[in-house]
Design a protein around this motif. Sequence first.
Motif, short mmCIF file in Angstrom:
data_model
loop_
_atom_site.label_atom_id
_atom_site.label_comp_id
_atom_site.label_asym_id
_atom_site.label_seq_id
_atom_site.Cartn_x
_atom_site.Cartn_y
_atom_site.Cartn_z
N GLY A 150 0.93 -1.39 -0.19
CA GLY A 150 0.04 -0.07 0.23
C GLY A 150 1.07 1.40 -0.18
N GLN A 151 1.95 1.23 0.39
CA GLN A 151 3.18 2.28 0.32
C GLN A 151 3.12 2.72 -1.40
OE1 GLN A 151 6.45 1.36 2.78
NE2 GLN A 151 7.24 3.59 2.17
N GLU A 152 3.62 4.03 -1.62
CA GLU A 152 3.82 4.56 -2.56
C GLU A 152 5.82 4.45 -2.66
OE1 GLU A 152 1.74 8.36 -2.97
OE2 GLU A 152 -0.14 7.12 -4.35
N CYS A 168 9.35 7.59 -11.54
CA CYS A 168 8.21 7.67 -11.78
C CYS A 168 7.39 6.92 -10.13
CB CYS A 168 7.82 5.89 -12.17
SG CYS A 168 8.89 4.71 -11.83
N LEU A 169 5.89 6.94 -10.27
CA LEU A 169 5.08 6.68 -8.77
C LEU A 169 4.99 5.17 -8.65
CD1 LEU A 169 4.88 7.81 -5.80
CD2 LEU A 169 2.70 8.50 -7.48
N THR A 170 5.39 4.80 -7.82
CA THR A 170 4.28 3.37 -8.38
C THR A 170 3.79 3.21 -6.16
OG1 THR A 170 6.26 1.93 -6.83
CG2 THR A 170 6.63 2.01 -9.28
N VAL A 184 1.76 3.17 -10.45
CA VAL A 184 0.33 4.48 -11.01
C VAL A 184 0.04 5.42 -11.69
CG1 VAL A 184 -0.44 6.33 -8.51
CG2 VAL A 184 0.54 4.52 -8.21
N LYS A 185 -0.80 5.57 -12.22
CA LYS A 185 -0.51 6.20 -13.45
C LYS A 185 -1.38 8.11 -13.13
CE LYS A 185 -0.56 3.46 -15.90
NZ LYS A 185 0.73 2.97 -17.04
#
Length: 112
Positions: A40-42, A52-54, A111-112
């Motif tokens: 759940g953590q980004e 880039c974000l995941t 994460v889009k």
Amino acid sequence: RGNRARLIRIYRKYFDLITAGRKTIEIRVGYSSMRHIRPGQELRFVCHNESCLTKVVAVREYRSFDDLFLSEDWRKVNPDLQPSDQLKEINQIFGRDKEALGVLAIEIALVK
């Protein structure tokens, strides 16, 4: 966003695989800071001036890189290299002494 994404520096070729959606498992050794990563953590992967974000889907721990590759789908780590070649690269990056800290397979989704 209310929760701040954790920054993780990464080599270009792995960054490109993540941004293309081809790498969904990041391997890290069990440094105390890495052990705090939870589903759940980004995570924001950073390479030079790009990022880039995941989001973390799961974190699984193994005793060794060999154990990890026996259990995980190697194509999710690096679809372009066979497991034996991936092991060589990982050992160059981390070294066998770091492996003694434990090995983490961090499953991620873009994460889009």
